[in-house]
Design a protein around this motif. Structure first.
Motif, PDB file in Angstrom:
ATOM      1  N   ASP A  89       4.827  -1.692  24.785  1.00  0.00           N
ATOM      2  CA  ASP A  89       6.150  -1.636  24.201  1.00  0.00           C
ATOM      3  C   ASP A  89       6.096  -1.108  22.755  1.00  0.00           C
ATOM      4  OD1 ASP A  89       8.018  -2.402  26.027  1.00  0.00           O
ATOM      5  OD2 ASP A  89       8.218  -4.482  25.531  1.00  0.00           O
ATOM      6  N   GLY A  90       5.038  -1.187  22.180  1.00  0.00           N
ATOM      7  CA  GLY A  90       4.667  -0.566  20.949  1.00  0.00           C
ATOM      8  C   GLY A  90       4.231  -1.866  19.802  1.00  0.00           C
ATOM      9  N   LYS A  91       4.462  -1.035  18.630  1.00  0.00           N
ATOM     10  CA  LYS A  91       4.033  -1.929  17.410  1.00  0.00           C
ATOM     11  C   LYS A  91       4.911  -1.388  16.180  1.00  0.00           C
ATOM     12  CE  LYS A  91      -0.239  -3.584  18.313  1.00  0.00           C
ATOM     13  NZ  LYS A  91      -0.239  -3.474  19.670  1.00  0.00           N
ATOM     14  N   ILE A  92       5.099  -2.419  15.069  1.00  0.00           N
ATOM     15  CA  ILE A  92       5.950  -2.302  13.856  1.00  0.00           C
ATOM     16  C   ILE A  92       4.908  -2.332  12.567  1.00  0.00           C
ATOM     17  CG2 ILE A  92       7.747  -2.823  12.572  1.00  0.00           C
ATOM     18  CD1 ILE A  92       9.138  -3.858  15.346  1.00  0.00           C
ATOM     19  N   PHE A  93       4.794  -1.589  11.766  1.00  0.00           N
ATOM     20  CA  PHE A  93       4.287  -1.583  10.586  1.00  0.00           C
ATOM     21  C   PHE A  93       4.999  -1.599   9.269  1.00  0.00           C
ATOM     22  CE2 PHE A  93       1.608   0.981  13.921  1.00  0.00           C
ATOM     23  CZ  PHE A  93       0.701  -0.054  13.849  1.00  0.00           C
ATOM     24  N   VAL A  94       4.542  -2.260   8.468  1.00  0.00           N
ATOM     25  CA  VAL A  94       5.479  -2.311   7.152  1.00  0.00           C
ATOM     26  C   VAL A  94       4.644  -2.024   5.963  1.00  0.00           C
ATOM     27  CG1 VAL A  94       6.906  -3.651   5.612  1.00  0.00           C
ATOM     28  CG2 VAL A  94       7.258  -4.149   8.059  1.00  0.00           C
ATOM     29  N   THR A  95       4.824  -0.816   5.128  1.00  0.00           N
ATOM     30  CA  THR A  95       4.099  -0.676   4.005  1.00  0.00           C
ATOM     31  C   THR A  95       5.013  -0.410   2.865  1.00  0.00           C
ATOM     32  OG1 THR A  95       4.504   2.034   4.642  1.00  0.00           O
ATOM     33  CG2 THR A  95       2.286   0.703   5.202  1.00  0.00           C
ATOM     34  N   ALA A  96       4.407  -0.582   1.571  1.00  0.00           N
ATOM     35  CA  ALA A  96       5.040  -0.482   0.464  1.00  0.00           C
ATOM     36  C   ALA A  96       5.853   0.982  -0.007  1.00  0.00           C
ATOM     37  CB  ALA A  96       4.348  -1.065  -0.649  1.00  0.00           C
ATOM     38  N   LEU A  97       6.727   0.890  -0.427  1.00  0.00           N
ATOM     39  CA  LEU A  97       7.418   2.281  -0.829  1.00  0.00           C
ATOM     40  C   LEU A  97       7.414   2.174  -2.475  1.00  0.00           C
ATOM     41  CD1 LEU A  97       8.687   5.252  -0.332  1.00  0.00           C
ATOM     42  CD2 LEU A  97      10.504   4.045   0.399  1.00  0.00           C
ATOM     43  N   ASP A  98       6.782   2.678  -2.958  1.00  0.00           N
ATOM     44  CA  ASP A  98       6.724   2.717  -4.536  1.00  0.00           C
ATOM     45  C   ASP A  98       8.002   3.434  -4.974  1.00  0.00           C
ATOM     46  OD1 ASP A  98       4.368   1.197  -4.494  1.00  0.00           O
ATOM     47  OD2 ASP A  98       2.916   3.089  -4.937  1.00  0.00           O
ATOM     48  N   GLN A  99       8.346   4.754  -4.661  1.00  0.00           N
ATOM     49  CA  GLN A  99       9.306   5.678  -5.452  1.00  0.00           C
ATOM     50  C   GLN A  99       9.997   6.407  -4.207  1.00  0.00           C
ATOM     51  OE1 GLN A  99       8.116   8.036  -8.503  1.00  0.00           O
ATOM     52  NE2 GLN A  99       9.783   7.635  -9.447  1.00  0.00           N
ATOM     53  N   ALA A 100      11.185   6.710  -4.451  1.00  0.00           N
ATOM     54  CA  ALA A 100      12.080   7.566  -3.515  1.00  0.00           C
ATOM     55  C   ALA A 100      12.867   8.257  -4.484  1.00  0.00           C
ATOM     56  CB  ALA A 100      12.728   6.679  -2.434  1.00  0.00           C
ATOM     57  N   VAL A 101      12.950   9.632  -3.987  1.00  0.00           N
ATOM     58  CA  VAL A 101      13.909  10.410  -4.931  1.00  0.00           C
ATOM     59  C   VAL A 101      14.560  11.341  -3.878  1.00  0.00           C
ATOM     60  CG1 VAL A 101      13.825  12.408  -6.653  1.00  0.00           C
ATOM     61  CG2 VAL A 101      12.172  10.865  -6.679  1.00  0.00           C
ATOM     62  N   ARG A 102      16.069  11.228  -4.229  1.00  0.00           N
ATOM     63  CA  ARG A 102      16.757  11.975  -3.280  1.00  0.00           C
ATOM     64  C   ARG A 102      16.761  13.622  -4.172  1.00  0.00           C
ATOM     65  NH1 ARG A 102      20.925  10.555  -0.019  1.00  0.00           N
ATOM     66  NH2 ARG A 102      20.897   8.755  -1.065  1.00  0.00           N
ATOM     67  N   ILE A 103      16.425  14.701  -3.319  1.00  0.00           N
ATOM     68  CA  ILE A 103      16.100  16.082  -3.877  1.00  0.00           C
ATOM     69  C   ILE A 103      17.505  16.600  -4.345  1.00  0.00           C
ATOM     70  CG2 ILE A 103      15.208  18.257  -3.366  1.00  0.00           C
ATOM     71  CD1 ILE A 103      13.061  17.049  -1.491  1.00  0.00           C
ATOM     72  N   ARG A 104      18.475  16.478  -3.533  1.00  0.00           N
ATOM     73  CA  ARG A 104      19.468  17.184  -3.919  1.00  0.00           C
ATOM     74  C   ARG A 104      20.341  16.782  -5.193  1.00  0.00           C
ATOM     75  NH1 ARG A 104      24.907  15.435  -2.849  1.00  0.00           N
ATOM     76  NH2 ARG A 104      24.206  14.045  -1.264  1.00  0.00           N
ATOM     77  N   THR A 105      20.306  15.311  -5.421  1.00  0.00           N
ATOM     78  CA  THR A 105      21.129  14.627  -6.479  1.00  0.00           C
ATOM     79  C   THR A 105      20.112  14.169  -7.584  1.00  0.00           C
ATOM     80  OG1 THR A 105      21.263  12.530  -5.713  1.00  0.00           O
ATOM     81  CG2 THR A 105      22.916  14.009  -5.015  1.00  0.00           C
ATOM     82  N   GLY A 106      18.655  13.953  -7.311  1.00  0.00           N
ATOM     83  CA  GLY A 106      17.771  13.389  -8.250  1.00  0.00           C
ATOM     84  C   GLY A 106      17.990  12.038  -8.178  1.00  0.00           C
ATOM     85  N   GLU A 107      18.925  11.449  -7.383  1.00  0.00           N
ATOM     86  CA  GLU A 107      18.892   9.807  -7.558  1.00  0.00           C
ATOM     87  C   GLU A 107      17.657   9.315  -6.986  1.00  0.00           C
ATOM     88  OE1 GLU A 107      23.265   8.542  -5.495  1.00  0.00           O
ATOM     89  OE2 GLU A 107      21.950   9.963  -4.426  1.00  0.00           O
TER      90      GLU A 107
END
Length: 112
Positions: free
Chosen positions: A88-106
């Motif tokens: 059936d599979g696995k689920i992994f959770v990792t930290a996300l330090d930063q996200a940037v929307r390229i179009r708007t810079g958000e």
């Protein structure tokens, strides 16, 4: 923020997508992958010859979520992807330090 990565059976994608959409996930990335876990593949018979299939086709679903939504996301994926069968599979959770929307810079929370 966290990245939730789920390895699921391909035919469960629509159910997982619907569950994540109902939860409020705004986007996801899906990649076709091959692999094996404890089952180590299986054997098949093709034109009378038996051969081993070592790597089974799976889908990798990645979704970025707020930290407070991680457990709900895991529950949604688990209930939608479960068949009760091996693989059936696995689920992994990792930290996300930063996200940037390229179009708007958000950045960060606004970007996901």
């Amino acid at each position: 923020m966290k990245i939730v990565t789920a390895i699921i059976k391909p035919f469960k994608l629509d159910e997982v997508r619907d569950a994540l959409t109902a939860l409020g996930a705004h986007g996801m990335t899906v990649t076709e992958v091959k692999g094996y876990g404890r089952q180590k593949g299986h054997t098949e018979i093709y034109r009378g010859a038996e051969y081993a299939v070592s790597f089974l086709p799976k889908l990798k679903v990645e979704v970025a979520v707020a930290s407070e939504l991680v457990s709900q996301t895991i529950d949604a994926i688990t209930s939608a992807a479960r068949t009760g069968e091996i693989g059936d599979g696995k689920i992994f959770v990792t930290a996300l330090d930063q996200a940037v929307r390229i179009r708007t810079g958000e950045r960060d929370q606004e970007a996901i």
